[in-house]
Design a protein around this motif. Structure first.
Motif, mmCIF file in Angstrom:
data_model
loop_
_atom_site.group_PDB
_atom_site.id
_atom_site.type_symbol
_atom_site.label_atom_id
_atom_site.label_comp_id
_atom_site.label_asym_id
_atom_site.label_seq_id
_atom_site.Cartn_x
_atom_site.Cartn_y
_atom_site.Cartn_z
ATOM 1 N N ILE A 154 2.647 -9.820 26.723
ATOM 2 C CA ILE A 154 1.259 -10.198 26.438
ATOM 3 C C ILE A 154 0.503 -10.516 27.720
ATOM 4 O O ILE A 154 0.933 -11.324 28.546
ATOM 5 N N HIS A 155 -0.640 -9.867 27.855
ATOM 6 C CA HIS A 155 -1.620 -10.236 28.881
ATOM 7 C C HIS A 155 -2.706 -11.101 28.255
ATOM 8 O O HIS A 155 -3.003 -12.198 28.757
ATOM 9 N N LYS A 156 -3.293 -10.630 27.140
ATOM 10 C CA LYS A 156 -4.318 -11.390 26.434
ATOM 11 C C LYS A 156 -4.115 -11.231 24.926
ATOM 12 O O LYS A 156 -3.613 -10.210 24.451
ATOM 13 N N ILE A 157 -4.531 -12.242 24.197
ATOM 14 C CA ILE A 157 -4.603 -12.152 22.740
ATOM 15 C C ILE A 157 -6.069 -12.091 22.341
ATOM 16 O O ILE A 157 -6.935 -12.643 23.032
ATOM 17 N N MET A 158 -6.326 -11.403 21.236
ATOM 18 C CA MET A 158 -7.706 -11.225 20.792
ATOM 19 C C MET A 158 -7.781 -11.236 19.280
ATOM 20 O O MET A 158 -6.776 -11.021 18.599
ATOM 21 N N LEU A 159 -8.989 -11.455 18.797
ATOM 22 C CA LEU A 159 -9.315 -11.204 17.401
ATOM 23 C C LEU A 159 -9.785 -9.758 17.281
ATOM 24 O O LEU A 159 -10.119 -9.119 18.294
ATOM 25 N N ILE A 183 -7.735 -21.092 14.712
ATOM 26 C CA ILE A 183 -7.264 -22.485 14.840
ATOM 27 C C ILE A 183 -6.763 -22.715 16.264
ATOM 28 O O ILE A 183 -5.675 -23.242 16.514
ATOM 29 N N LEU A 184 -7.607 -22.341 17.198
ATOM 30 C CA LEU A 184 -7.328 -22.509 18.621
ATOM 31 C C LEU A 184 -8.463 -23.251 19.331
ATOM 32 O O LEU A 184 -8.560 -23.211 20.551
ATOM 33 N N MET A 197 -2.003 -25.122 21.700
ATOM 34 C CA MET A 197 -1.400 -24.320 22.765
ATOM 35 C C MET A 197 -0.108 -24.955 23.272
ATOM 36 O O MET A 197 0.911 -24.263 23.465
ATOM 37 N N ASP A 198 -0.124 -26.271 23.471
ATOM 38 C CA ASP A 198 1.073 -26.952 23.970
ATOM 39 C C ASP A 198 2.160 -27.016 22.908
ATOM 40 O O ASP A 198 3.344 -26.814 23.211
ATOM 41 N N ALA A 204 -1.730 -20.615 28.825
ATOM 42 C CA ALA A 204 -3.189 -20.755 28.842
ATOM 43 C C ALA A 204 -3.862 -19.440 29.214
ATOM 44 O O ALA A 204 -4.982 -19.150 28.763
ATOM 45 N N SER A 205 -3.175 -18.609 29.997
ATOM 46 C CA SER A 205 -3.754 -17.340 30.450
ATOM 47 C C SER A 205 -3.934 -16.329 29.326
ATOM 48 O O SER A 205 -4.641 -15.329 29.497
#
Length: 493
Positions: A154-159, A183-184, A197-198, A204-205
């Motif tokens: 994973i580089h980025k997550i998206m909707l 829910i982020l 996230m934690d 975080a990236s």
């Protein structure tokens, strides 16, 4: 000048082009013409290939450009509406890592329930306004636990809407509203939720750059312009989940206003300025399109997964695809209100939030072989869908959302007189139907975000009310049928 709207649904992708000055829809198309395939490799799973959304968008847009004969340089801006809560993951080359886990996938429900217990209900509800539930963050945790190789890429997550914007522009971005749908988002801190996230151990990236819902977020790239037949540099100036966007399309922006839709799933969406939440998270609170740190505009959302999908299932399995939906409505109208004792629970499309993430499946109750026919089944299905709305609206009322007037586009289930009359009759609300849909709403949103319109009032000055439905004469019959329906529901939850 023209405005373009994309609506990325789970059934189809719709594209509409509107004239900015009048708000009139110049051309519209959707693909595929049959419902888009949802892949379910296991029970309660639901996945789609994001690249298929892109392919369908290109086909629909090609039709729209051909029909309108508009010079692409005269298109001012693009707005994007999209199916909420889906998870799209891309690598550093912007390649999709795995199929999207979409909104009606229930695999992560237990993960979200455990998170609620371990983080603490009070902390979750105060910060997130929701349980982590079966939303995007919990789906990502499922990938982390079950597909570590894919997760490591994973580089980025998206909707889903962020993915479409990336394909248009090469820029990976999201919005606070979108993150709240996953829910982020922490409403107390007004930032990405470190709590979630934690707890889930996410980098975080993974979170893209956050841009305002209404703003010039990016521009169409040279590659996308060639692929789509658009002008390079066309502004992308609005994105929102389908239900906040549906509310926008109906000019539902202020506290006390209510929007609803009944496509594959059904939604009642009320705007509130109060930070309110259901302690059991049976209805959910997200940032509305015009929410800001200075002025709360929160969307309280009731979602029923099994809505139009029940009607389409009956069309295939009971009607053998021989009837149009209009014919089904005509047959249903031959049966009295209450369907002569037949009740249908429409919960056959995954875990239902309003039932506290239970998944009881659909139920047909009270069938009498000597009385009931296809027509009874068609009517009982529509009544059952309406009763599920009523059941959820009773929950919404406990947190201050009391529907007196409901706005909807004249589409999908709202094309059925029985559906409309039953909803007005059982809720006591007046229903107003308008000449709009999600893709047209997204186009208007693009006009606001690009500055073409100076205000929402200007954007919606030509919104036309088509019909008003007042509560009718069968109120007592609907109430008796609803009480019978609730008795059947209580047997399975």
């Amino acid at each position: 000048m023209y405005l373009l709207g994309f609506d990325i649904g789970s059934s189809s992708v719709k594209v509409s082009l509107i004239a900015g000055a009048t708000g009139a829809c110049i051309a519209s198309s959707f693909y595929p013409k049959q419902e888009m395939k949802i892949v379910a490799k296991q029970a309660d799973w639901a996945e789609q290939d994001p690249e298929q959304w892109w392919k369908n968008l290109k086909l629909a847009l090609k039709d729209v450009l051909a029909e309108s004969n508009v010079n692409p340089t005269n298109i001012n801006a693009i707005g994007i509406s999209y199916q909420m809560h889906g998870l799209v993951m891309v690598d550093r080359k912007q390649k999709v890592i795995r199929p999207s886990i979409i909104w009606c996938d229930s695999r992560a429900a237990a993960i979200g329930d455990q998170a609620l217990k371990e983080i603490g209900e009070k902390q979750c509800l105060q910060s997130l306004l929701n349980s982590p539930g079966n939303f995007t963050a919990s789906k990502l945790k499922w990938v982390k636990d079950n597909e570590p190789e894919q997760y490591s890429r994973i580089h980025k997550i998206m909707l889903p809407g962020d993915f479409i914007a990336m394909k248009l522009s090469d820029d990976i971005q999201t919005t606070a509203g979108g993150l709240s749908e996953g829910i982020l988002w922490d409403f107390q801190q007004n930032e990405v939720s470190r709590l979630v996230m934690d707890y889930y151990g996410f980098e975080a990236s993974f979170i893209p750059e956050i841009v305002p819902t209404f703003s010039v977020q990016s521009e169409v790239s040279e590659q996308a312009a060639r692929e789509l037949g658009l002008a390079k540099g066309t502004k992308i100036s609005y994105r929102a989940g389908d239900q906040p966007n549906n509310a926008l399309s109906l000019n539902v922006l202020n506290p006390g206003e209510i929007a609803t839709t009944a496509g594959t799933s059904g939604v009642v969406y009320g705007v509130s300025e109060e930070v309110a939440y259901d302690p059991k998270s049976r209805v959910n609170t997200f940032a509305h399109v015009n929410h800001s740190a200075e002025a709360n505009r929160l969307g309280v959302l009731l979602c029923i997964n099994g809505t139009g999908i029940l009607n389409s299932w009956l069309n295939r399995q009971v009607g053998n695809s021989a009837f149009s939906y209009e014919k089904m409505n005509e047959l249903a109208a031959t049966v009295p209100a209450g369907s002569e004792g037949l009740s249908i629970l429409p919960f056959g499309n995954g875990a239902e939030r309003v039932l506290e993430n239970k998944n009881p499946g659909a139920t047909f109750a009270g069938i009498n072989f000597n009385i009931h026919s296809q027509a009874h089944i068609f009517r009982a299905a529509q009544e059952g869908i309406v009763f599920s709305f009523k059941y959820g609206m009773e929950v919404m009322k406990t947190i201050g959302i009391d529907a007196k007037v409901i706005r909807a586009g004249k589409a999908n289930m709202f094309l059925s007189p029985i559906f409309r009359e039953t909803l007005a009759g059982i809720t006591g609300a007046t229903i107003e139907l308008y000449n709009t849909d999600g893709s047209v709403g997204a186009a208007r949103g693009a006009g606001i975000g690009s500055g073409y319109y100076q205000s929402a009032a200007e954007a919606f000055k030509n919104l036309t009310k088509l019909e008003t439905i007042e509560p009718g004469v069968n109120t007592d019959q609907y109430q008796r049928a609803y009480e019978r329906w609730k008795t059947e529901l209580e047997k399975v939850i």
